[in-house]
Design a protein around this motif. Sequence first.
Motif, short mmCIF file in Angstrom:
data_model
loop_
_atom_site.label_atom_id
_atom_site.label_comp_id
_atom_site.label_asym_id
_atom_site.label_seq_id
_atom_site.Cartn_x
_atom_site.Cartn_y
_atom_site.Cartn_z
N LEU A 25 0.81 -0.79 0.27
CA LEU A 25 -0.16 -0.01 -0.06
C LEU A 25 0.90 1.23 0.34
CD1 LEU A 25 -2.33 -0.78 2.44
CD2 LEU A 25 -2.73 -1.17 0.51
N GLY A 26 2.21 0.86 -0.11
CA GLY A 26 2.98 2.81 -0.14
C GLY A 26 4.15 2.00 1.39
N SER A 46 -9.13 6.07 2.58
CA SER A 46 -9.50 6.04 1.66
C SER A 46 -8.65 4.87 0.89
CB SER A 46 -9.89 6.84 0.30
OG SER A 46 -8.48 6.95 -0.08
N LEU A 47 -6.76 4.70 1.01
CA LEU A 47 -6.50 3.93 0.74
C LEU A 47 -6.83 2.44 1.79
CD1 LEU A 47 -3.54 2.72 -0.91
CD2 LEU A 47 -2.26 4.15 0.79
N ARG A 67 -4.13 -0.65 -6.47
CA ARG A 67 -4.52 0.83 -6.20
C ARG A 67 -5.57 0.60 -7.10
NH1 ARG A 67 0.28 4.37 -4.29
NH2 ARG A 67 0.17 3.12 -2.57
#
Lengths: 285, 198
Positions: free
Chosen positions: B12-13, B20-21, B197
């Motif tokens: 996810l990063g 929202s992510l 994503r």
Amino acid sequence: MELVLIGDTPLASAAAIPTFETGPDALLIDAWHIGFVCPLDLAGMLAIAYWASAAAMPVTFRLPREPNAASYLQRMDVLRQMPRRTRIVGRIPPEERANLRHRLLEASPLTEANVNDLAERLGSLVTAYYPKSAGPAVARACNELLDNAVEHGASNVGAFITAQTYTGTTTGSPRLELAVCDNGIGILSHLRQNPEHQHLTTDEQALKKAMKDGITGTSDKRGYGLSDLIGGGRKHGTIRLHLRTGAGEISVTATSRNQSAEVSTRRDITRGVWAWLTHELPAQA
Amino acid sequence: MTEPLVFNVIQLGSFPTTRSLARDGRNSLEEMLAGKTRVDLTIDFTNVKAMTISFADEFLGKFLSTFDASSHEMTIKVAGLNTENAEAVTICLERRETQVAVLNEDGTLTLVGASLLTDTFNAALELGEFKANDLAKSLDISPQNANNRLKRLAAVGALRKSRSTGAAHGGKEFSYRAVTASVPEADALSTDVPFARA
């Protein structure tokens, strides 16, 4: 109508946002006399320009007389990000673009589609600037501001972000600055969506309330974003957060030992929310 | 037999930020678990440099508050937390009054979040496989109190609740075992739904 920007950090200090209630007109952003510009000035100019453009006003932007200031606006992508058909008056400086990703985040629209990419970039910028222990905490604080803006400040007019780290040569002390200016519904209207907060009537009340834990315009168990932001930054230095919305403004300063907040009434009206965060490490760091 | 699964949050990063992510990530995690039972789930934050508390709350806090691990005989643990992310997890779980088992760098397990059940979890780690009465004796509490505590820990996957064989008088009896400290190698995993994503 005119937005006249004079001297150093004009929107962050003295300049009043023009009132648009007088009907369709044109907007002139006059930066001729501008000096030193901070991230809030950049994001604020764009937010105002887009607000006017969304109201079908032609926008004219007068470039600074001082070549360095004009070059800085160019480097920070302010000219590129102005609304389409903006008339630029003055000599547009050449684009000289060194890679400064580790020092600055150019002015950029902040949307739900790009917020996570911007958060990655901002996180890398912050952790590269700070010592290892402080970097993640300050990055977390900065990114809480981004989440807040896209969760609560969304509008079809747009939100803008810019950030920069300073060595202290121009600012007096090394620091990080981040500004996010949105054209959303503002804090008062957001909080009033929650029946518990419908009694709030002024922007000043809403700002005070929003700084408390668990205060949210949603029905969910949340509302800690702003206090988490302050909490992350104050662990490693001094964090200052200025928020403007409607006629209200709050300035919060916090260190690991103290926190103070001052609420005031502005003589102009800010659409949406303007947030300006600065963070400095303690002198010995 | 249990099935080890790992959800790598780094997909996810490095600086996961938004709610929202987090919602997308939680949906992806729930999709990975759909229809499965007896899973040993590890939610791995390795290489995540700094997540916001908002992200931690929306991803992990809500997952633990809404997903009933005990009904799937599942264990859940969190691994790979750096100091900053450990703080984010602790804060969001305390606010939601829930908890999760965390695998520390030194290989020990700690219950993080609302602290009421810490003693219970530590006793469960020492007991190995046990029944509610064993815990009641160990902590000198009533069997009903032990059952209530175990129910809460099983719901967040800090221990596995299984129906016991040979229950006396044909009644329902359950045995419990705390989550284990082992984490499977990445290439040994049978399932790892890649996150896309939006």
